[in-house]
Design a protein around this motif. Structure first.
Motif, PDB file in Angstrom:
ATOM      1  N   MET A  73     -20.614 -45.176 -63.679  1.00 14.96           N
ATOM      2  CA  MET A  73     -21.390 -44.182 -62.943  1.00 14.96           C
ATOM      3  C   MET A  73     -22.765 -44.740 -62.578  1.00 14.96           C
ATOM      4  O   MET A  73     -23.342 -45.541 -63.311  1.00 14.96           O
ATOM      5  CB  MET A  73     -21.592 -42.934 -63.819  1.00 14.96           C
ATOM      6  N   THR A  74     -23.258 -44.268 -61.430  1.00 12.03           N
ATOM      7  CA  THR A  74     -24.628 -44.583 -61.053  1.00 12.03           C
ATOM      8  C   THR A  74     -25.396 -43.265 -60.952  1.00 12.03           C
ATOM      9  O   THR A  74     -24.778 -42.228 -60.680  1.00 12.03           O
ATOM     10  CB  THR A  74     -24.688 -45.313 -59.698  1.00 12.03           C
ATOM     11  N   PRO A  75     -26.721 -43.242 -61.158  1.00 12.73           N
ATOM     12  CA  PRO A  75     -27.547 -44.377 -61.529  1.00 12.73           C
ATOM     13  C   PRO A  75     -27.223 -44.868 -62.943  1.00 12.73           C
ATOM     14  O   PRO A  75     -26.882 -44.095 -63.819  1.00 12.73           O
ATOM     15  CB  PRO A  75     -28.972 -43.815 -61.445  1.00 12.73           C
ATOM     16  N   LEU A  76     -27.366 -46.179 -63.089  1.00  9.49           N
ATOM     17  CA  LEU A  76     -26.935 -46.826 -64.330  1.00  9.49           C
ATOM     18  C   LEU A  76     -27.733 -46.393 -65.556  1.00  9.49           C
ATOM     19  O   LEU A  76     -27.242 -46.459 -66.679  1.00  9.49           O
ATOM     20  CB  LEU A  76     -27.074 -48.345 -64.181  1.00  9.49           C
ATOM     21  N   HIS A  77     -28.969 -45.895 -65.326  1.00  7.97           N
ATOM     22  CA  HIS A  77     -29.814 -45.632 -66.502  1.00  7.97           C
ATOM     23  C   HIS A  77     -29.363 -44.426 -67.332  1.00  7.97           C
ATOM     24  O   HIS A  77     -29.893 -44.194 -68.400  1.00  7.97           O
ATOM     25  CB  HIS A  77     -31.308 -45.522 -66.127  1.00  7.97           C
ATOM     26  N   VAL A 171     -30.236 -29.168 -54.370  1.00 10.33           N
ATOM     27  CA  VAL A 171     -29.774 -27.846 -54.820  1.00 10.33           C
ATOM     28  C   VAL A 171     -29.193 -27.960 -56.237  1.00 10.33           C
ATOM     29  O   VAL A 171     -29.502 -27.159 -57.112  1.00 10.33           O
ATOM     30  CB  VAL A 171     -28.695 -27.291 -53.848  1.00 10.33           C
ATOM     31  N   HIS A 172     -28.389 -28.988 -56.462  1.00  3.83           N
ATOM     32  CA  HIS A 172     -27.720 -29.101 -57.761  1.00  3.83           C
ATOM     33  C   HIS A 172     -28.557 -29.850 -58.800  1.00  3.83           C
ATOM     34  O   HIS A 172     -28.342 -29.676 -59.995  1.00  3.83           O
ATOM     35  CB  HIS A 172     -26.360 -29.796 -57.590  1.00  3.83           C
ATOM     36  N   TYR A 173     -29.448 -30.709 -58.343  1.00  2.00           N
ATOM     37  CA  TYR A 173     -30.269 -31.475 -59.297  1.00  2.00           C
ATOM     38  C   TYR A 173     -31.758 -31.351 -58.961  1.00  2.00           C
ATOM     39  O   TYR A 173     -32.439 -32.359 -58.740  1.00  2.00           O
ATOM     40  CB  TYR A 173     -29.817 -32.951 -59.327  1.00  2.00           C
ATOM     41  N   PRO A 174     -32.298 -30.090 -58.976  1.00  2.00           N
ATOM     42  CA  PRO A 174     -33.708 -29.915 -58.612  1.00  2.00           C
ATOM     43  C   PRO A 174     -34.646 -30.601 -59.613  1.00  2.00           C
ATOM     44  O   PRO A 174     -35.792 -30.913 -59.277  1.00  2.00           O
ATOM     45  CB  PRO A 174     -33.896 -28.382 -58.630  1.00  2.00           C
ATOM     46  N   HIS A 175     -34.149 -30.838 -60.838  1.00  2.00           N
ATOM     47  CA  HIS A 175     -34.979 -31.452 -61.883  1.00  2.00           C
ATOM     48  C   HIS A 175     -34.941 -32.984 -61.809  1.00  2.00           C
ATOM     49  O   HIS A 175     -35.594 -33.660 -62.599  1.00  2.00           O
ATOM     50  CB  HIS A 175     -34.509 -30.985 -63.270  1.00  2.00           C
ATOM     51  N   GLU A 176     -34.147 -33.529 -60.876  1.00  2.00           N
ATOM     52  CA  GLU A 176     -34.038 -34.994 -60.733  1.00  2.00           C
ATOM     53  C   GLU A 176     -34.852 -35.440 -59.519  1.00  2.00           C
ATOM     54  O   GLU A 176     -35.071 -34.639 -58.596  1.00  2.00           O
ATOM     55  CB  GLU A 176     -32.573 -35.376 -60.475  1.00  2.00           C
ATOM     56  N   PRO A 177     -35.255 -36.717 -59.460  1.00  2.00           N
ATOM     57  CA  PRO A 177     -35.958 -37.185 -58.267  1.00  2.00           C
ATOM     58  C   PRO A 177     -35.089 -37.047 -57.015  1.00  2.00           C
ATOM     59  O   PRO A 177     -33.855 -37.074 -57.110  1.00  2.00           O
ATOM     60  CB  PRO A 177     -36.222 -38.676 -58.556  1.00  2.00           C
ATOM     61  N   ALA A 178     -35.749 -36.876 -55.861  1.00  2.00           N
ATOM     62  CA  ALA A 178     -35.007 -36.795 -54.586  1.00  2.00           C
ATOM     63  C   ALA A 178     -34.261 -38.118 -54.368  1.00  2.00           C
ATOM     64  O   ALA A 178     -34.655 -39.167 -54.905  1.00  2.00           O
ATOM     65  CB  ALA A 178     -35.990 -36.556 -53.456  1.00  2.00           C
ATOM     66  N   LEU A 179     -33.203 -38.079 -53.570  1.00  2.00           N
ATOM     67  CA  LEU A 179     -32.461 -39.317 -53.264  1.00  2.00           C
ATOM     68  C   LEU A 179     -33.362 -40.264 -52.475  1.00  2.00           C
ATOM     69  O   LEU A 179     -34.085 -39.827 -51.569  1.00  2.00           O
ATOM     70  CB  LEU A 179     -31.229 -39.002 -52.421  1.00  2.00           C
ATOM     71  N   THR A 180     -33.287 -41.525 -52.790  1.00  2.00           N
ATOM     72  CA  THR A 180     -34.026 -42.520 -52.000  1.00  2.00           C
ATOM     73  C   THR A 180     -33.218 -42.817 -50.733  1.00  2.00           C
ATOM     74  O   THR A 180     -32.027 -42.477 -50.652  1.00  2.00           O
ATOM     75  CB  THR A 180     -34.186 -43.831 -52.795  1.00  2.00           C
ATOM     76  N   GLU A 181     -33.865 -43.477 -49.760  1.00  2.00           N
ATOM     77  CA  GLU A 181     -33.139 -43.841 -48.532  1.00  2.00           C
ATOM     78  C   GLU A 181     -31.942 -44.735 -48.865  1.00  2.00           C
ATOM     79  O   GLU A 181     -30.873 -44.600 -48.288  1.00  2.00           O
ATOM     80  CB  GLU A 181     -34.071 -44.525 -47.527  1.00  2.00           C
ATOM     81  N   GLN A 182     -32.136 -45.630 -49.832  1.00  2.00           N
ATOM     82  CA  GLN A 182     -31.041 -46.519 -50.262  1.00  2.00           C
ATOM     83  C   GLN A 182     -29.880 -45.702 -50.840  1.00  2.00           C
ATOM     84  O   GLN A 182     -28.714 -45.918 -50.499  1.00  2.00           O
ATOM     85  CB  GLN A 182     -31.614 -47.494 -51.309  1.00  2.00           C
ATOM     86  N   GLN A 183     -30.197 -44.703 -51.706  1.00  2.00           N
ATOM     87  CA  GLN A 183     -29.136 -43.867 -52.297  1.00  2.00           C
ATOM     88  C   GLN A 183     -28.418 -43.066 -51.209  1.00  2.00           C
ATOM     89  O   GLN A 183     -27.212 -42.872 -51.264  1.00  2.00           O
ATOM     90  CB  GLN A 183     -29.729 -42.917 -53.351  1.00  2.00           C
TER      91      GLN A 183
END
Ligand code: SIN
Length: 285
Positions: A73-77, A171-183
């Motif tokens: 799974m990604t992100p790997l961290h 919407v589903h991950y408001p507590h996570e950083p926004a997607l980067t352009e790369q993602q």
């Protein structure tokens, strides 16, 4: 019945959705015949419950990869530091640093539905569970499809849905950083059939989920409201099993014919620590 097959029991749950495997030790290597029996039961029931298992991450990986290649799974961290095949789902932190992904899977979905090649299956293993809340719900999408009115089956036959991580991540991950352009480039929108046929059982199931946005060939509002309607229908009690986790339960589910949904718990009082392995899948048809 031979001595080999009498060593453990498989108890189908009411209605045949789900089965409990009793008396099998997943920390031991399974013979081919035992594995084949488990796999058959899994195809019949769509998910299997194993209670009170003592499994290391290595044993968890070894068991899951009998069913097919594992997906990292990604992100790997959010993966286990020594075993990238194991994703850690938890509200635990170490000096303010999350030790896994928080509030994963809250909303009906199947793993990887927003990818071109969704994941075939997942196995979630409970290390620490809260005394209340944090259940996982599973919906039987074979049964949901079979029970649809004929007119709805005709309406959705041959149609494809657009699934979008880009539209729905916040919407589903408001507590996570926004997607980067790369993602965003790595997770473009994908189209999957609304009705898919399981590559091993040949059975048809309804294929919607929380990343579904609209339906090809319908205007956006019409498509969205049909998705909502199908969702509400599939998540209604008649197709749903609620798993109340005990510590050291493991559940192996088939993402090709089920939906699942994590439910909240009081994160300020309790800890939930789960490990998940995830299988590579196939393009839905
Ligand atoms: C998931 O969606 O894989 C996680 C479900 C859960 O933690 O209950």
């Amino acid at each position: 019945m031979s001595a080999i097959v009498s060593e453990f029991k498989i108890r189908p749950m009411q209605g045949g959705f789900g089965a409990e495997v009793i008396g099998l030790d997943l920390s031991e290597e399974l013979s081919r015949s035992k594995f084949e029996r488990i796999e058959r039961a899994w195809f019949d029931a769509s998910f299997l419950i194993f209670r009170d298992m003592a499994m290391t991450p290595r044993q968890h990986i070894d068991f899951t990869c009998r069913f097919g290649p594992l997906h990292i799974m990604t992100p790997l961290h959010y993966n286990h530091p020594d075993h990238p095949e194991v994703m850690v789902l938890t509200n635990l932190e170490d000096a303010g640093k999350p030790l896994g992904i928080r509030r994963a899977g809250m909303g009906w979905h199947s793993d990887g539905e927003d990818k071109r090649i969704p994941n075939a299956a997942s196995m979630l293993y409970a290390h620490v569970v809260p005394p209340e809340g944090g259940d996982t719900l599973f919906a039987d999408m074979y049964a949901a499809y079979a029970a649809l009115p004929e007119a709805t089956k005709r309406l959705i036959a041959g149609r494809r849905t657009r699934f979008s991580r880009i539209d729905m991540h916040h919407v589903h991950y408001p507590h996570e950083p926004a997607l980067t352009e790369q993602q965003k480039r790595e997770r473009p929108d994908v189209f999957h059939p609304l009705v898919r046929t399981h590559p091993r059982t040949g059975r048809k199931s309804l294929y919607v989920g929380r990343w579904a946005r609209d339906i090809e060939g319908m205007n956006a509002d019409e498509g969205r409201s049909l998705i909502e309607e199908l969702f509400t229908y599939a998540a209604s009690g008649r197709f749903v099993y609620r798993h109340k986790w005990g510590a050291h339960d493991a559940v192996l589910w088939d993402n090709r014919c089920t939906l699942h949904c994590a439910t909240p718990f009081d994160e300020s009082r309790y800890t939930r620590l789960m490990h998940r392995t995830t299988l590579e899948g196939d393009i839905p048809v």
